[in-house]
Design a protein around this motif. Structure first.
Motif, PDB file in Angstrom:
ATOM      1  N   CYS A   2       0.533  -1.596  -0.515  1.00  0.00           N
ATOM      2  CA  CYS A   2      -0.395  -0.105  -0.321  1.00  0.00           C
ATOM      3  C   CYS A   2       0.721   1.122   0.106  1.00  0.00           C
ATOM      4  CB  CYS A   2      -0.942  -0.046   1.462  1.00  0.00           C
ATOM      5  SG  CYS A   2      -2.478   1.597   1.303  1.00  0.00           S
ATOM      6  N   SER A  29      -7.970   4.009   0.571  1.00  0.00           N
ATOM      7  CA  SER A  29      -7.715   2.699   1.886  1.00  0.00           C
ATOM      8  C   SER A  29      -7.930   2.903   2.972  1.00  0.00           C
ATOM      9  CB  SER A  29      -6.413   2.469   1.166  1.00  0.00           C
ATOM     10  OG  SER A  29      -5.852   2.596   0.077  1.00  0.00           O
ATOM     11  N   MET A  32     -11.710   2.392   3.497  1.00  0.00           N
ATOM     12  CA  MET A  32     -11.622   1.100   3.477  1.00  0.00           C
ATOM     13  C   MET A  32     -11.024   0.141   3.722  1.00  0.00           C
ATOM     14  SD  MET A  32     -14.372   1.528  -0.803  1.00  0.00           S
ATOM     15  CE  MET A  32     -13.666   3.306  -0.980  1.00  0.00           C
ATOM     16  N   PRO A  33     -10.039   0.453   4.845  1.00  0.00           N
ATOM     17  CA  PRO A  33      -8.986  -0.268   4.910  1.00  0.00           C
ATOM     18  C   PRO A  33      -9.047  -1.802   5.294  1.00  0.00           C
ATOM     19  CG  PRO A  33     -10.202   0.373   7.614  1.00  0.00           C
ATOM     20  CD  PRO A  33     -10.423   1.056   5.695  1.00  0.00           C
ATOM     21  N   PHE A  34     -10.522  -2.365   5.434  1.00  0.00           N
ATOM     22  CA  PHE A  34     -10.318  -3.880   5.582  1.00  0.00           C
ATOM     23  C   PHE A  34     -10.821  -4.592   3.835  1.00  0.00           C
ATOM     24  CE2 PHE A  34     -12.219  -2.867   9.437  1.00  0.00           C
ATOM     25  CZ  PHE A  34     -11.262  -2.974  10.669  1.00  0.00           C
ATOM     26  N   SER A  35     -10.954  -4.265   3.173  1.00  0.00           N
ATOM     27  CA  SER A  35     -11.274  -4.833   1.889  1.00  0.00           C
ATOM     28  C   SER A  35     -10.134  -4.357   1.472  1.00  0.00           C
ATOM     29  CB  SER A  35     -12.210  -3.660   1.148  1.00  0.00           C
ATOM     30  OG  SER A  35     -12.714  -2.697   1.031  1.00  0.00           O
ATOM     31  N   THR A  36      -9.456  -2.864   1.091  1.00  0.00           N
ATOM     32  CA  THR A  36      -8.120  -2.983   0.626  1.00  0.00           C
ATOM     33  C   THR A  36      -6.914  -3.981   1.201  1.00  0.00           C
ATOM     34  OG1 THR A  36      -8.410  -0.710   0.494  1.00  0.00           O
ATOM     35  CG2 THR A  36      -6.216  -1.127   0.143  1.00  0.00           C
ATOM     36  N   HIS A  37      -6.820  -4.538   2.125  1.00  0.00           N
ATOM     37  CA  HIS A  37      -6.141  -4.794   3.116  1.00  0.00           C
ATOM     38  C   HIS A  37      -5.827  -6.405   2.529  1.00  0.00           C
ATOM     39  CE1 HIS A  37      -3.323  -7.594   5.815  1.00  0.00           C
ATOM     40  NE2 HIS A  37      -4.685  -7.663   6.288  1.00  0.00           N
ATOM     41  N   LYS A  38      -7.391  -6.919   2.320  1.00  0.00           N
ATOM     42  CA  LYS A  38      -7.920  -8.043   1.306  1.00  0.00           C
ATOM     43  C   LYS A  38      -7.264  -8.417   0.319  1.00  0.00           C
ATOM     44  CE  LYS A  38     -11.797  -9.470   4.327  1.00  0.00           C
ATOM     45  NZ  LYS A  38     -13.112  -9.516   4.346  1.00  0.00           N
ATOM     46  N   LYS A  41      -3.812  -8.581   0.209  1.00  0.00           N
ATOM     47  CA  LYS A  41      -2.975  -9.733   1.015  1.00  0.00           C
ATOM     48  C   LYS A  41      -3.201 -10.730   0.072  1.00  0.00           C
ATOM     49  CE  LYS A  41      -3.409 -12.619   4.617  1.00  0.00           C
ATOM     50  NZ  LYS A  41      -3.572 -13.973   4.323  1.00  0.00           N
ATOM     51  N   ARG A  74     -19.733  -4.486  -1.042  1.00  0.00           N
ATOM     52  CA  ARG A  74     -17.835  -4.688  -1.200  1.00  0.00           C
ATOM     53  C   ARG A  74     -17.244  -5.881  -0.043  1.00  0.00           C
ATOM     54  NH1 ARG A  74     -17.011  -0.077   2.378  1.00  0.00           N
ATOM     55  NH2 ARG A  74     -17.839   0.883  -0.545  1.00  0.00           N
ATOM     56  N   ARG A  75     -18.145  -6.297   1.054  1.00  0.00           N
ATOM     57  CA  ARG A  75     -17.640  -7.744   0.698  1.00  0.00           C
ATOM     58  C   ARG A  75     -17.410  -9.278   0.470  1.00  0.00           C
ATOM     59  NH1 ARG A  75     -20.141 -10.353   6.831  1.00  0.00           N
ATOM     60  NH2 ARG A  75     -19.095 -12.369   6.362  1.00  0.00           N
TER      61      ARG A  75
END
Length: 298
Positions: A2, A29, A32-38, A41, A74-75
């Motif tokens: 990131c 980001s 929307m930290p969680f979706s971006t992190h996924k 990854k 998003r999920r």
């Protein structure tokens, strides 16, 4: 990843060279930290991450905008992307997957009635990334696009589902004439129908038993975010899916059969039987070519 993308120390594609693009990515980001992190990854753990980023440069910010359908959360979008690459990676060998990312993977080449050569490619292109992760594209002898269908393989209600997010024909000058000529060359089979039948065949080889497709109402470009892009929608999705036997469900999408039935030759008027035989011979030749290509994946 990131930070590298934001600072410009890692530029996987020319679109990341723009500071404005990188700033938007970083700010979204944070929201929307969680979706971006996924998604990040997924990219960092992928064995071909650099080629994946070159083919799909907007993948890190895929979920910052509406994706696949104007009703997909998003999920669910994150789950769909993860599932798609898991299935595709396990199905395709390394060489085929790299060709898929390079947009050079030809599943079948075949001749029409006029002896003109056509090619059916299985590609991953960022040009169509809002509508899905992979595309089947039919091109003519001049290299011009005749039909493209874009999709993502996701899990829905416990079943592996091929979700079609886009279906388009050519929109260049003389597009209608090109489609008419190709239809004549295919003994009366529309290019969209040919590409759709090959997609159903591929779904079967992937052990996918459920096919869904966006409608005119649920296409991703119907989102408020893409209001200005609605003019890019030239296809009548509802009409085509219904012609293919699809049924619109309560969520607005279409449910399509995983098996395409053919007319019994004996039930066809005798004066038209030879034409239908030629159609089926053409389709069978394309499907046989695809089957040989798919066997080479393993």
């Amino acid at each position: 990843l990131c930070v590298s993308l934001f600072q410009g120390t890692y530029l996987p594609h020319q679109m990341w060279e723009g500071k404005r693009f990188r700033n938007k990515f970083f700010l979204r980001s944070l929201v929307m930290p969680f979706s971006t992190h996924k998604i990040l990854k997924l990219i960092t753990e992928h064995p071909h991450s650099e080629k994946l980023m070159l083919a799909q440069p907007r993948l890190p910010c895929r979920l910052h905008s509406p994706y696949l359908s104007n009703r997909l959360s998003r999920r669910d979008g994150a789950s769909a992307i993860f599932n798609h690459y898991k299935i595709i990676d396990s199905f395709m060998g390394e060489t085929a997957f790299i060709k898929h990312l390079d947009n050079s993977l030809c599943l079948a080449q075949f001749e029409g009635k006029s002896k003109a050569l056509y090619c059916l490619k299985f590609v991953s292109t960022h040009r169509l990334d809002r509508e899905g992760e992979a595309s089947l594209i039919l091109t003519g002898g001049d290299g011009g696009m005749l039909c493209e269908i874009t999709f993502t393989i996701c899990e829905h209600s416990g079943k592996q589902t091929l979700m079609i997010g886009g279906l388009q024909g050519p929109n260049s000058i003389g597009a209608q004439e090109k489609v008419q000529l190709a239809t004549k060359d295919f003994h009366g089979v529309f290019p969209k129908k040919l590409v759709y039948e090959t997609l159903v065949f591929i779904a079967k080889k992937l052990n996918i038993h459920s096919i869904s497709a966006v409608s005119n109402e649920t296409h991703v470009y119907q989102s408020l975010r893409y209001h200005s892009r609605q003019k890019k929608m030239h296809a009548n999705y509802n009409g085509f899916w219904e012609m293919m036997g699809g049924v619109q469900s309560s969520d607005g999408n279409y449910i399509l059969d995983c098996h395409i039935a053919r007319k019994n030759i004996e039930s066809i008027a005798s004066k038209k039987r030879s034409e239908y035989r030629r159609r089926y011979d053409l389709l069978d030749g394309v499907l046989n070519g695809i089957e040989i290509s798919l066997e080479c994946f393993q």
